[in-house]
Scaffold this motif. Structure first.
Motif, mmCIF file in Angstrom:
data_model
loop_
_atom_site.group_PDB
_atom_site.id
_atom_site.type_symbol
_atom_site.label_atom_id
_atom_site.label_comp_id
_atom_site.label_asym_id
_atom_site.label_seq_id
_atom_site.Cartn_x
_atom_site.Cartn_y
_atom_site.Cartn_z
ATOM 1 N N GLU A 8 0.774 -1.126 0.096
ATOM 2 C CA GLU A 8 0.075 0.076 0.147
ATOM 3 C C GLU A 8 0.958 0.933 -0.006
ATOM 4 N N ALA A 17 -3.383 -6.339 2.299
ATOM 5 C CA ALA A 17 -4.560 -6.900 1.892
ATOM 6 C C ALA A 17 -4.680 -8.415 2.039
ATOM 7 N N ASN A 61 6.162 -2.982 -7.535
ATOM 8 C CA ASN A 61 4.876 -3.226 -8.038
ATOM 9 C C ASN A 61 4.707 -3.127 -9.451
ATOM 10 N N LYS A 73 -5.839 -5.358 -3.068
ATOM 11 C CA LYS A 73 -5.346 -4.056 -2.204
ATOM 12 C C LYS A 73 -6.358 -3.899 -1.295
ATOM 13 N N PRO A 77 -6.260 2.558 -5.575
ATOM 14 C CA PRO A 77 -5.263 2.822 -6.234
ATOM 15 C C PRO A 77 -4.915 4.284 -6.301
ATOM 16 N N GLU A 81 -0.257 4.596 -9.895
ATOM 17 C CA GLU A 81 -0.699 3.310 -10.061
ATOM 18 C C GLU A 81 -1.402 2.779 -11.395
ATOM 19 N N THR A 93 -10.557 -3.875 -3.923
ATOM 20 C CA THR A 93 -10.059 -3.009 -3.069
ATOM 21 C C THR A 93 -11.175 -2.347 -2.587
#
Length: 161
Positions: A8, A17, A61, A73, A77, A81, A93
């Motif tokens: 993150e 996550a 990443n 996640k 984002p 990202e 996410t």
């Protein structure tokens, strides 16, 4: 399926996550899990715990997003990202898309399937992924309120008791 868990990058976000137990369950189900190096350190989970559970570690990443079919996640984002997504990827996410048009447009442009934790709903209307977050927020509100009431934080010096 290849499941990727990036570190993150949102300010003050220390969660990750997936736990090593989650990795183990996915690997036993036949999936490949890749974790970005040091993704768990904010929760005191070291890379070795993930590799012991069957995950593979990626140093960036960029590698992770390139390889994974599914990205998992905690938080939405961030702008840097967006270009990492690839067509056909799925993203799990908290998305919070309503106030975030650029993210929405990036997901559409890249043809990413976004599944927002805050919208997962059971037949009875229960929000099983949002409920625990709301509980934590409710409990934290007391601590934050007490902190803000302290004189050195601009409060009136009121003590909760």
């Amino acid at each position: 399926m290849i499941i990727g868990v990036p570190k993150e990058i949102k300010n003050n976000e220390n969660r990750v996550a997936i736990t090593p137990g989650g990795v183990l369950a996915l690997v036993r189900a036949g999936h490949k899990v890749i974790i970005e190096k040091t993704a768990g350190e904010g929760r005191d989970i070291c890379d070795k715990e993930y590799t012991d559970a069957g995950a593979e570690i990626r140093t960036s990443n960029v590698e992770l997003f390139k390889e994974a079919d599914v990205i998992v996640k905690v938080k939405e984002p961030l702008k840097n990202e967006y270009d990492l997504f690839k067509e056909g990827q799925a993203l799990f996410t908290y998305l919070h898309l309503a106030p975030n048009r650029p993210l929405t447009e990036a997901l559409v442009r890249k043809k990413v399937t976004g599944i927002a934790y805050e919208t997962v709903q059971l037949a009875n209307g229960h929000l099983p992924l949002l409920a625990p977050m709301s509980e934590v927020a409710g409990r934290m509100s007391i601590q934050v309120g007490a902190y803000m009431l302290q004189k050195h934080n601009g409060g009136r010096g009121v003590l909760l008791g």
